[in-house]
Design an enzyme around this catalytic site. Sequence first.
Site, PDB file in Angstrom:
ATOM      1  N   SER A 124       0.827  -1.209   0.000  1.00  0.00           N
ATOM      2  CA  SER A 124       0.000   0.000   0.000  1.00  0.00           C
ATOM      3  C   SER A 124       0.856   1.251   0.000  1.00  0.00           C
ATOM      4  O   SER A 124       0.333   2.330  -0.268  1.00  0.00           O
ATOM      5  CB  SER A 124      -0.975   0.025   1.172  1.00  0.00           C
ATOM      6  OG  SER A 124      -0.552  -0.727   2.227  1.00  0.00           O
ATOM      7  N   HIS A 145      -3.241  -3.586  -5.959  1.00  0.00           N
ATOM      8  CA  HIS A 145      -3.540  -3.109  -4.602  1.00  0.00           C
ATOM      9  C   HIS A 145      -5.019  -3.289  -4.275  1.00  0.00           C
ATOM     10  O   HIS A 145      -5.871  -2.527  -4.739  1.00  0.00           O
ATOM     11  CB  HIS A 145      -3.123  -1.632  -4.483  1.00  0.00           C
ATOM     12  CG  HIS A 145      -3.266  -1.074  -3.108  1.00  0.00           C
ATOM     13  ND1 HIS A 145      -3.581   0.235  -2.849  1.00  0.00           N
ATOM     14  CD2 HIS A 145      -3.148  -1.668  -1.888  1.00  0.00           C
ATOM     15  CE1 HIS A 145      -3.653   0.422  -1.548  1.00  0.00           C
ATOM     16  NE2 HIS A 145      -3.405  -0.709  -0.942  1.00  0.00           N
ATOM     17  N   GLU A 157      -6.380  -1.071  -7.248  1.00  0.00           N
ATOM     18  CA  GLU A 157      -5.505  -0.155  -7.973  1.00  0.00           C
ATOM     19  C   GLU A 157      -4.443  -0.989  -8.691  1.00  0.00           C
ATOM     20  O   GLU A 157      -3.718  -1.748  -8.034  1.00  0.00           O
ATOM     21  CB  GLU A 157      -4.823   0.832  -7.020  1.00  0.00           C
ATOM     22  CG  GLU A 157      -5.782   1.829  -6.386  1.00  0.00           C
ATOM     23  CD  GLU A 157      -5.110   2.752  -5.365  1.00  0.00           C
ATOM     24  OE1 GLU A 157      -5.629   3.844  -5.119  1.00  0.00           O
ATOM     25  OE2 GLU A 157      -4.064   2.366  -4.786  1.00  0.00           O
ATOM     26  N   ASN A 195      -4.840   6.386  -1.024  1.00  0.00           N
ATOM     27  CA  ASN A 195      -4.148   6.795   0.200  1.00  0.00           C
ATOM     28  C   ASN A 195      -3.557   8.195   0.104  1.00  0.00           C
ATOM     29  O   ASN A 195      -3.178   8.785   1.105  1.00  0.00           O
ATOM     30  CB  ASN A 195      -3.067   5.781   0.582  1.00  0.00           C
ATOM     31  CG  ASN A 195      -3.683   4.580   1.279  1.00  0.00           C
ATOM     32  OD1 ASN A 195      -4.771   4.688   1.861  1.00  0.00           O
ATOM     33  ND2 ASN A 195      -3.029   3.444   1.208  1.00  0.00           N
TER      34      ASN A 195
HETATM   35  N1  LIG Z   1      -4.193  -4.505   6.030  1.00  0.00           N
HETATM   36  C1  LIG Z   1      -4.613  -3.654   5.116  1.00  0.00           C
HETATM   37  O1  LIG Z   1      -5.594  -2.926   5.307  1.00  0.00           O
HETATM   38  C2  LIG Z   1      -3.905  -3.573   3.792  1.00  0.00           C
HETATM   39  C3  LIG Z   1      -4.599  -3.038   2.690  1.00  0.00           C
HETATM   40  C4  LIG Z   1      -3.969  -3.019   1.444  1.00  0.00           C
HETATM   41  C5  LIG Z   1      -2.668  -3.464   1.327  1.00  0.00           C
HETATM   42  N2  LIG Z   1      -2.013  -3.967   2.424  1.00  0.00           N
HETATM   43  C6  LIG Z   1      -0.652  -4.490   2.212  1.00  0.00           C
HETATM   44  O2  LIG Z   1      -0.734  -5.908   2.109  1.00  0.00           O
HETATM   45  C7  LIG Z   1       0.451  -6.512   2.651  1.00  0.00           C
HETATM   46  C8  LIG Z   1       0.058  -7.485   3.750  1.00  0.00           C
HETATM   47  O3  LIG Z   1      -0.696  -6.817   4.712  1.00  0.00           O
HETATM   48  P1  LIG Z   1      -1.566  -7.609   5.795  1.00  0.00           P
HETATM   49  O4  LIG Z   1      -2.388  -6.592   6.496  1.00  0.00           O
HETATM   50  O5  LIG Z   1      -2.239  -8.767   5.161  1.00  0.00           O
HETATM   51  O6  LIG Z   1      -0.420  -8.123   6.789  1.00  0.00           O
HETATM   52  P2  LIG Z   1      -0.490  -9.325   7.839  1.00  0.00           P
HETATM   53  O7  LIG Z   1       0.518  -9.009   8.857  1.00  0.00           O
HETATM   54  O8  LIG Z   1      -1.901  -9.603   8.247  1.00  0.00           O
HETATM   55  O9  LIG Z   1       0.011 -10.581   6.965  1.00  0.00           O
HETATM   56  C9  LIG Z   1       1.286 -10.702   6.430  1.00  0.00           C
HETATM   57  C10 LIG Z   1       1.626 -12.185   6.335  1.00  0.00           C
HETATM   58  O10 LIG Z   1       2.822 -12.324   5.577  1.00  0.00           O
HETATM   59  C11 LIG Z   1       3.631 -13.318   6.187  1.00  0.00           C
HETATM   60  N3  LIG Z   1       5.008 -13.049   5.792  1.00  0.00           N
HETATM   61  C12 LIG Z   1       5.818 -12.048   6.209  1.00  0.00           C
HETATM   62  N4  LIG Z   1       6.992 -12.105   5.578  1.00  0.00           N
HETATM   63  C13 LIG Z   1       6.922 -13.161   4.734  1.00  0.00           C
HETATM   64  C14 LIG Z   1       7.827 -13.716   3.786  1.00  0.00           C
HETATM   65  N5  LIG Z   1       9.054 -13.205   3.589  1.00  0.00           N
HETATM   66  N6  LIG Z   1       7.431 -14.793   3.073  1.00  0.00           N
HETATM   67  C15 LIG Z   1       6.199 -15.319   3.261  1.00  0.00           C
HETATM   68  N7  LIG Z   1       5.305 -14.849   4.155  1.00  0.00           N
HETATM   69  C16 LIG Z   1       5.663 -13.761   4.864  1.00  0.00           C
HETATM   70  C17 LIG Z   1       3.351 -13.173   7.661  1.00  0.00           C
HETATM   71  O11 LIG Z   1       3.654 -14.380   8.348  1.00  0.00           O
HETATM   72  C18 LIG Z   1       1.863 -12.841   7.687  1.00  0.00           C
HETATM   73  O12 LIG Z   1       1.057 -13.982   7.816  1.00  0.00           O
HETATM   74  C19 LIG Z   1       1.331  -5.357   3.093  1.00  0.00           C
HETATM   75  O13 LIG Z   1       2.214  -5.035   2.047  1.00  0.00           O
HETATM   76  C20 LIG Z   1       0.334  -4.231   3.326  1.00  0.00           C
HETATM   77  O14 LIG Z   1       0.918  -2.962   3.176  1.00  0.00           O
HETATM   78  C21 LIG Z   1      -2.609  -4.037   3.644  1.00  0.00           C
END
Ligand SMILES: NC(=O)c1ccc[n+]([C@@H]2O[C@H](COP(=O)([O-])OP(=O)(O)OC[C@H]3O[C@@H](n4cnc5c(N)ncnc54)[C@H](O)[C@@H]3O)[C@@H](O)[C@H]2O)c1
Length: 508
Positions: A124, A145, A157, A195
């Site tokens: 994001s 995204h 996106e 954002n």
């Molecule tokens: N949460 C939101 O609202 C949101 C919205 C849009 C985008 N994002 C983006 O999506 C991505 C994930 O966000 P999230 O909220 O799902 O996070 P989260 O913490 O819920 O999940 C991330 C997962 O990735 C795993 N992980 C971390 N490093 C890893 C690796 N090297 N290899 C494999 N697995 C790995 C972790 O164990 C975890 O289960 C981020 O880049 C975030 O910026 C989040």
Amino acid sequence: MNQALSTQTLVAVIGAGAMGAGIAQVAAAAGHSVKLFDNRAGAATQAIVGIRAQFEKMAAKGKLAPEAAQAAGARLQTAEQIADLADAGLVVEAIVENLQVKQKLFADLENLVSEACILATNTSSISVTAIGAALKSPQRLAGLHFFNPAPLMALVEVVSGLATGPEVADVLMATATAWGKTPVRAKSTPGFIVNRVARPYYAEALRVLTEGGADCATLDACCREAGGFRMGPFELMDMIGHDVNFAVTNSVWRAYFNDPRFLPSLIQQDLVDAGFLGKKTGRGFYNYQDGVDKPLPATEPAQAVPLDAILYGHSPIVDVLSARLKAKNISFTHVMAAQGDTLATVGGATVRITDGRTATRYAAEKKTPNTVLIDLALDYAKATRLAISVAAQCDPVAANAVIGLLQAAGYAVSKLQDIPGLIVMRTVAMLANEAADAVNQGVCDAAAVDTAMRLGVNYPCGPLAWANTVGLANISTVLGHLANTYGEDRYRTSPLIQHHVFAQKALS
Ligand SMILES: NC(=O)c1ccc[n+]([C@@H]2O[C@H](COP(=O)([O-])OP(=O)(O)OC[C@H]3O[C@@H](n4cnc5c(N)ncnc54)[C@H](O)[C@@H]3O)[C@@H](O)[C@H]2O)c1
């Protein structure tokens, strides 16, 4: 336009957290076999159990045929190691938000998957260009995204970095559409579209709060009941969490080299420092502890119904006032010819819509001491509350006549301190300003920014469409007065708005 990936294409999702699980659910529901990988033992298995439960729930509610739910669930499998993803035709990464970790993952993947495989990141806030720089073939990487929760939010996106191949973005646009989403194209720039363009929704409310314009509950109520926003800015920040919201603001501000447009607020810094992170910690702007009632918005007590109102010309608010007074048999005069920007006179007061000046300044400049300004509403026929501001020079009896008039027309009235541009108008003007700059700087087109804000953050109307309705010249005047009042570059008017005002064209 390139075609969507066929449902025969294996989709790999890496990261089985909130986003990865949601994306895997979307891809499986759309007919793809999906492999889910997470480096935390058990995380992918647990996520698949959750997704299957979601499919069953949908079947139980009749939203999905039971066989379809069963089949979608069966299309999901875990990957024990990253090497198991070699046969994927699309990889969507949703791991921790860290550039180096993402770069390393994609560099590993590049050596594993076929040349035709598309690599997508759900980041994001990290530059897609920077993530791609670690690849031998950066043209195959784009941002995809999704918004949280991915199965429910329609917007995606599709973000192109500097090296992203146009055909890769095309395939992702078509694929997201085939998955039932509404994709928009964006250039990789800080905050992408949503954002970035959403920042003023928080920033203007925080500025008004800082300046004592009103309390949170009153400002939230005005944004909901007049602005038509689903949630007020303070309740929304409390829900998002101040740690998250403040971090996004800071990251966008820094990424734009401290552009004052995005300047963070000390109030939010304070909440983060105090650990008052919002709903999740039981306290933010509001107190969520059991037994604590949510404060009510400040609402003016009932005033006598004035019988001397004169309405001028036709405008959305005048037409609503006229119809409602008529329906209640309240005596008034409607002069059909417009009289400048005066909407009405009543009890000796002159009523206008805010143009970004304070009522006090307006009163002084127009030599009408009894000046009362009304805030913008998305739709005056549907608004249940209106904010007003009253000039320091105004006789309180005259101000009460205006309040009585609005109350007689069915509005709850919130009297704000005399801040410039009230709350809804300045927020909409700044949202439109940011949206226009995103278009002007080639981040996206006008249709994309409006779609993104409606579907990504549920705005009742795209900011550019809204600005067109208010009148771009009016929006430009509001911004000009805000810039003049504060003397800050933050309120500079987008060159695109200026251009369209001079060209006398709507912005679309
Ligand atoms: N949460 C939101 O609202 C949101 C919205 C849009 C985008 N994002 C983006 O999506 C991505 C994930 O966000 P999230 O909220 O799902 O996070 P989260 O913490 O819920 O999940 C991330 C997962 O990735 C795993 N992980 C971390 N490093 C890893 C690796 N090297 N290899 C494999 N697995 C790995 C972790 O164990 C975890 O289960 C981020 O880049 C975030 O910026 C989040």
